[in-house]
Design a protein around this motif. Structure first.
Motif, PDB file in Angstrom:
ATOM      1  N   LEU A 506      29.690  36.874  33.919  1.00  0.00           N
ATOM      2  CA  LEU A 506      31.053  37.159  34.072  1.00  0.00           C
ATOM      3  C   LEU A 506      32.038  35.422  32.946  1.00  0.00           C
ATOM      4  N   GLU A 507      31.141  34.828  33.199  1.00  0.00           N
ATOM      5  CA  GLU A 507      31.632  33.420  32.353  1.00  0.00           C
ATOM      6  C   GLU A 507      31.354  34.395  30.822  1.00  0.00           C
ATOM      7  N   THR A 508      29.919  34.916  30.372  1.00  0.00           N
ATOM      8  CA  THR A 508      29.711  34.931  29.351  1.00  0.00           C
ATOM      9  C   THR A 508      29.915  36.019  28.318  1.00  0.00           C
ATOM     10  N   LYS A 509      29.516  37.258  28.935  1.00  0.00           N
ATOM     11  CA  LYS A 509      29.845  38.962  29.064  1.00  0.00           C
ATOM     12  C   LYS A 509      31.568  39.446  28.566  1.00  0.00           C
ATOM     13  N   PHE A 510      31.788  38.589  29.975  1.00  0.00           N
ATOM     14  CA  PHE A 510      33.165  39.285  30.589  1.00  0.00           C
ATOM     15  C   PHE A 510      34.359  38.746  30.567  1.00  0.00           C
ATOM     16  N   ASN A 511      34.290  36.831  29.704  1.00  0.00           N
ATOM     17  CA  ASN A 511      35.016  35.927  29.161  1.00  0.00           C
ATOM     18  C   ASN A 511      36.108  35.628  30.560  1.00  0.00           C
ATOM     19  N   LEU A 512      35.101  35.431  32.028  1.00  0.00           N
ATOM     20  CA  LEU A 512      35.776  35.310  33.009  1.00  0.00           C
ATOM     21  C   LEU A 512      36.573  33.745  32.554  1.00  0.00           C
ATOM     22  N   LYS A 513      36.694  32.767  31.241  1.00  0.00           N
ATOM     23  CA  LYS A 513      37.859  31.566  30.863  1.00  0.00           C
ATOM     24  C   LYS A 513      39.287  33.192  30.464  1.00  0.00           C
ATOM     25  N   GLY A 514      39.353  33.758  29.765  1.00  0.00           N
ATOM     26  CA  GLY A 514      40.403  33.971  29.739  1.00  0.00           C
ATOM     27  C   GLY A 514      40.915  35.106  30.173  1.00  0.00           C
ATOM     28  N   TYR A 515      40.104  35.484  31.276  1.00  0.00           N
ATOM     29  CA  TYR A 515      40.947  36.128  32.306  1.00  0.00           C
ATOM     30  C   TYR A 515      41.863  34.542  33.436  1.00  0.00           C
ATOM     31  N   VAL A 516      40.711  33.244  33.467  1.00  0.00           N
ATOM     32  CA  VAL A 516      41.544  32.471  34.621  1.00  0.00           C
ATOM     33  C   VAL A 516      42.852  32.239  33.834  1.00  0.00           C
ATOM     34  N   ASP A 517      42.751  32.097  32.518  1.00  0.00           N
ATOM     35  CA  ASP A 517      43.344  31.159  31.448  1.00  0.00           C
ATOM     36  C   ASP A 517      44.645  32.335  31.313  1.00  0.00           C
ATOM     37  N   GLY A 518      45.139  33.322  31.399  1.00  0.00           N
ATOM     38  CA  GLY A 518      45.560  34.999  32.139  1.00  0.00           C
ATOM     39  C   GLY A 518      46.025  34.623  33.087  1.00  0.00           C
ATOM     40  N   VAL A 519      45.713  34.620  34.086  1.00  0.00           N
ATOM     41  CA  VAL A 519      45.853  34.157  35.425  1.00  0.00           C
ATOM     42  C   VAL A 519      47.129  33.050  35.926  1.00  0.00           C
ATOM     43  N   THR A 520      46.499  31.694  35.020  1.00  0.00           N
ATOM     44  CA  THR A 520      46.874  30.626  35.703  1.00  0.00           C
ATOM     45  C   THR A 520      48.786  30.855  34.147  1.00  0.00           C
ATOM     46  N   LYS A 521      48.578  31.424  33.400  1.00  0.00           N
ATOM     47  CA  LYS A 521      49.968  31.265  32.465  1.00  0.00           C
ATOM     48  C   LYS A 521      50.829  32.093  33.907  1.00  0.00           C
ATOM     49  N   GLN A 522      50.102  32.616  34.185  1.00  0.00           N
ATOM     50  CA  GLN A 522      51.660  34.228  35.200  1.00  0.00           C
ATOM     51  C   GLN A 522      51.976  32.869  35.726  1.00  0.00           C
ATOM     52  N   LEU A 523      51.232  32.464  36.500  1.00  0.00           N
ATOM     53  CA  LEU A 523      50.978  31.574  37.627  1.00  0.00           C
ATOM     54  C   LEU A 523      52.534  29.965  37.537  1.00  0.00           C
TER      55      LEU A 523
END
Length: 530
Positions: A506-523
């Motif tokens: 999830l971290e390497t192939k599916f850019n988990l950090k990018g997802y977390v950053d996007g959700v964090t920004k929305q919240l």
């Protein structure tokens, strides 16, 4: 969410098309009769204003839109707000195509119902929908009809982009257990996850129905056709097991001002480990791998060979009991039970349903102050007039309901009569989520079951405020990978020992950090994370 991302592409293409398309080409019903002549709630000599409504929120979308002279509910709205109401009801599954066609043809509706906030956000970002913050301040009655968190959930980029469409019912699904089997085996209602597994084993292997056959199971569940475990219309049980551990797939939480991602939370590992143990111990009906919807699960409920299930609080209404007797030959003694406590002591049935459906106003309509006023006059009357509530929520007086000893009572309407009035479902949105008259409970215990489940609904701190990021190209593939891998852990096709590999992928192939950053920004944008 997958479908929503698809229609964004379609929407962009349609908006850039130069061809003028027919706004009524299939997919919906409407009545465009002559305007009413009354003055209603407007100025004494004011002319009715035409309001076009895209009513995708009807509780029976397949019902026709009948002519004005046959529709007293429409007449009530028109008189109250001094409007000429032109309503289009799209057929199920045709909502987006029909709306996009109307937009492309220049026939943009004034008032648009969206079943999901995600869809409204896409149109808002295209500059089609209006901000409603200022106008809502002028309608305290309408604002007060819904809880503040319902309004807050319909904010986007700090702006109010919608009016709640209808209240979401909370705590619908919960645990059911065969009390007659408990008595037969001298067992108590399980209160912890460990006790739950032991009761499931007993129901599977100790012949609780006494027929001498190895044909009973402790639990039955399923997986949806798209490989997910839950959606708004189907709760099959796996996600309810996971909630004992405080997690659910593809969801997030906020705790101590920090984002918690359930997909990689250690508690998710504990949850799939427990489910794998249920599979290994063979306490789940083996048909579960082919059960993909509520109807298939319901057949198992009727058959009576399973001792514990997740069903809704109406599951012991008379009609269901009749079906049990017809299919299974008996009416088992099912009782609702509180969710068993997980290892951390949490008792959770599911997340609070945050407001998702909504009315939005087109920018074009909002640019006309008088039209905007009459739209909100109509909405405030429709939702808040106490005398009109039974008619909008239940149907026609004398056919669907009546007054007895000063109280509203629901009437038994013959099918042939009821079929003639299916169109009343277009107007039932004001019904309250806890209105026992609306749900027409026949079993006095149903309301008791509902109240039990409501106690264990977890506050939705984050999920209802997050929408898929249209720039996240891995969003759908990431969800698919999570669902597939969690299911492999549950079935044993993937050893639990490979959990760390799953997280790393999830971290390497599916850019988990990018997802977390996007959700964090929305919240953070919405003030949920500081």
């Amino acid at each position: 969410m997958i479908a929503n991302k698809k229609w964004l592409t379609g929407l962009a293409a349609i908006l850039s098309a130069s061809a003028v398309l027919s706004a009524c080409s299939g997919g919906g019903t409407s009545d465009k009769g002559a305007a009413p002549s009354g003055t209603g709630g407007g100025e004494a000599n004011a002319k009715p204003i035409k309001i076009t409504m895209f009513q995708a929120g009807s509780f029976t979308q397949t019902a026709p839109v009948v002519p004005r002279e046959e529709d007293p509910l429409r007449q009530m709205l028109e008189k109250a707000a001094n409007i000429d109401l032109q309503m289009t009801v799209p057929q199920p599954g045709q909502e987006n195509n029909l709306l996009n066609t109307q937009i492309a043809s220049g026939d943009l509706p004034d008032l648009i119902f969206f079943k999901e906030k995600t869809a409204a956000v896409q149109y808002y970002d295209q500059g089609i929908l209006a901000d409603l913050d200022e106008v809502i301040k002028k309608y305290p009655g309408l604002y007060g009809y819904f809880k503040p968190n319902a309004w807050n959930a319909l904010k986007y980029k700090g702006k109010q982009i919608g009016v709640p469409g209808y209240e979401l019912v909370q705590g619908i699904n919960g645990w059911w257990i065969r009390n007659d089997w408990l008595k037969k085996l001298n067992l108590k209602v399980p209160t912890t996850s460990d006790e739950l597994l032991e009761v499931m084993k007993a129901f599977t292997f100790k012949d609780p129905d006494g027929n001498g056959k190895d044909d009973t199971y402790g639990f039955v569940t399923g997986v949806l056709k798209d490989g997910s475990f839950v959606n708004q219309s189907a709760v099959l049980g796996i996600e309810t097991i996971m909630w004992m551990f405080g997690v659910n797939p593809n969801a997030v939480d906020v705790k101590d001002n920090k984002l918690v991602v359930y997909n990689t939370d250690p508690r998710m590992k504990d949850a799939v480990t427990f489910l794998n143990k249920m599979v290994t111990e063979k306490v789940i009906d083996p048909d579960w791998v082919s059960i993909a919807d509520n109807n298939a699960l319901l057949q198992k409920f009727y058959k009576g060979k399973t001792g514990i299930m997740v069903r809704d609080w109406r599951s012991m209404e008379p009609g269901t009991q009749d079906k049990m007797k017809e299919v299974g030959g008996e009416v088992p003694e099912w009782i609702a039970m509180a969710p068993p406590k997980g290892p951390s002591g949490e008792q959770v049935l599911g997340l609070e349903n945050l407001q998702n459906n909504m009315w939005a106003i087109s920018k074009k309509a909002a640019a006309d102050p008088e039209k905007l006023k009459r739209i909100f006059d109509m909405l405030q009357y429709w939702y808040t007039d106490k005398e009109a509530y039974p008619t909008f929520s239940y149907g026609i007086k004398g056919i669907h309901w009546d007054m007895k000893d000063g109280k509203v009572v629901r009437l038994v309407t013959p099918k042939e009569v009821g079929d003639k009035y299916l169109w009343t479902a277009h107007y039932k949105l004001p019904r309250k989520a806890d209105d026992a008259n609306y749900f027409n409970f026949q079993n006095p215990k149903t309301a008791e079951f509902q109240q039990l489940y409501l106690k264990y609904v977890k506050t939705n701190t984050a999920n209802g405020y997050v929408v898929p990021d249209t720039n996240d190209s891995l969003y759908m593939d990431r969800e698919k990978y999570v669902n597939e891998t969690l299911l492999k852990f549950i079935t044993g096709k993937e050893p639990i020992a490979n959990w760390d590999n799953y997280v790393k992928t999830l971290e390497t192939k599916f850019n988990l950090k990018g997802y977390v950053d996007g959700v964090t920004k929305q919240l953070k944008d919405q003030g949920i994370l500081k």
